[in-house]
Motif scaffolding. Sequence first.
Motif, mmCIF file in Angstrom:
data_model
loop_
_atom_site.group_PDB
_atom_site.id
_atom_site.type_symbol
_atom_site.label_atom_id
_atom_site.label_comp_id
_atom_site.label_asym_id
_atom_site.label_seq_id
_atom_site.Cartn_x
_atom_site.Cartn_y
_atom_site.Cartn_z
ATOM 1 N N ILE A 1 -6.835 0.623 -12.070
ATOM 2 C CA ILE A 1 -6.929 1.042 -10.675
ATOM 3 C C ILE A 1 -6.604 -0.170 -9.810
ATOM 4 O O ILE A 1 -7.011 -1.297 -10.120
ATOM 5 C CB ILE A 1 -8.335 1.609 -10.344
ATOM 6 N N GLN B 1 0.710 -1.035 -13.599
ATOM 7 C CA GLN B 1 0.701 -0.362 -12.310
ATOM 8 C C GLN B 1 0.453 1.126 -12.520
ATOM 9 O O GLN B 1 0.514 1.634 -13.644
ATOM 10 C CB GLN B 1 2.013 -0.589 -11.570
ATOM 11 N N GLY B 2 0.139 1.810 -11.434
ATOM 12 C CA GLY B 2 -0.191 3.217 -11.529
ATOM 13 C C GLY B 2 1.028 4.098 -11.755
ATOM 14 O O GLY B 2 2.158 3.751 -11.404
ATOM 15 N N ARG B 3 0.758 5.242 -12.355
ATOM 16 C CA ARG B 3 1.789 6.260 -12.586
ATOM 17 C C ARG B 3 1.234 7.613 -12.135
ATOM 18 O O ARG B 3 0.147 8.006 -12.571
ATOM 19 C CB ARG B 3 2.162 6.307 -14.066
ATOM 20 N N ILE B 4 1.933 8.306 -11.270
ATOM 21 C CA ILE B 4 1.500 9.609 -10.769
ATOM 22 C C ILE B 4 2.648 10.604 -10.947
ATOM 23 O O ILE B 4 3.754 10.361 -10.467
ATOM 24 C CB ILE B 4 1.075 9.532 -9.291
ATOM 25 N N ILE C 1 -2.543 11.209 -13.465
ATOM 26 C CA ILE C 1 -2.708 9.834 -12.980
ATOM 27 C C ILE C 1 -2.885 8.939 -14.191
ATOM 28 O O ILE C 1 -3.834 9.098 -14.964
ATOM 29 C CB ILE C 1 -3.926 9.704 -12.043
ATOM 30 N N ALA D 1 -1.284 4.945 -16.146
ATOM 31 C CA ALA D 1 -0.845 3.569 -15.931
ATOM 32 C C ALA D 1 0.387 3.303 -16.782
ATOM 33 O O ALA D 1 0.581 3.905 -17.841
ATOM 34 C CB ALA D 1 -1.955 2.586 -16.306
ATOM 35 N N ASP E 1 -2.897 -0.034 -4.429
ATOM 36 C CA ASP E 1 -1.731 0.828 -4.262
ATOM 37 C C ASP E 1 -1.986 2.207 -4.870
ATOM 38 O O ASP E 1 -1.649 3.230 -4.256
ATOM 39 C CB ASP E 1 -0.515 0.188 -4.924
ATOM 40 N N LEU E 2 -2.598 2.254 -6.058
ATOM 41 C CA LEU E 2 -2.881 3.535 -6.703
ATOM 42 C C LEU E 2 -3.894 4.333 -5.886
ATOM 43 O O LEU E 2 -3.761 5.550 -5.714
ATOM 44 C CB LEU E 2 -3.395 3.297 -8.120
ATOM 45 N N ARG F 1 -2.084 5.884 -2.943
ATOM 46 C CA ARG F 1 -1.255 7.029 -3.344
ATOM 47 C C ARG F 1 -2.112 8.270 -3.595
ATOM 48 O O ARG F 1 -1.704 9.391 -3.263
ATOM 49 C CB ARG F 1 -0.444 6.662 -4.585
#
Length: 272
Positions: free
Chosen positions: A94, A51-54, A64, A66, A97-98, A101
């Motif tokens: 990608i 999942q994405g990480r920001i 940005i 993962a 949801d990412l 965001r």
Amino acid sequence: MRDDLPICRTCGVQYGAARTGCPICEDERQYVGWDGQRWTTLAELRDAGHQGRIEEEGPGIVGIGATPPTAIGQRALLVRAPSGNVLWDAITYIDDDLVARVRELGGISAVAISHPHFYGSMIEWAHAFDAPVYIHEADREWVARPDDSVVFWTGETHVIGDGLTLVNAGVHFAGGQVLHWRDGEEGRGALLSGDILTVVQDRRYVSFMYSYPNHIPERPRVIRRALRLLEPYPFERVYGAWWRRIVAADGIEAVRRSAERYLERALDDAPE
């Protein structure tokens, strides 16, 4: 979003069609994984729990990435400039949801990639935000998924927004580019370098390599050319390719002394 296209598990670059090998990894600046060439897809990565990480990485600059990370674990950077946000480098992962965001952060007006190892799923990022992808002409042969969104530029510098300039440093790859943000760090300037100028572990220096995994040094003349091209651009911070790999102060001096240290050792051929 095309979540079925092949992605090299080692470098994380998405290809436009099935193939047996990854030319980017077969090149001496990268490597084929020890278990041989292996492939995945965005769908497989999503199903495996990625999942994405920001997270904020600096003033006006958002990381940005993962979790868990993919390929070599780099994170991209979103420059939140008044003239339009720029995505610097790309990651493999990608999903919807990412994308949502990133839209909340103002979206993406342009994408620019330092060099082929960080192409990731750049075309998916470009399509999600209807944004052009800026790559230097010298790296055209490495584009793994040709697409109309890719803009090849030539020469030594290219402006992609107000105060946003790509500089063809030429380190690591002939088309290796860095992004200078004039208005970053409250007007003192920021340099986004990927690993064209890689921020090393002590975060007071950068280094220059032709091949990082295979430990092939960069040529002194290439480093000198990069320094010459960067001279007109002041910058306080240098943002490398991985989380928290940042030279936090006096970045332009850090690059200068790093080059001096590198060249002193590389060219020391005096007899013992």
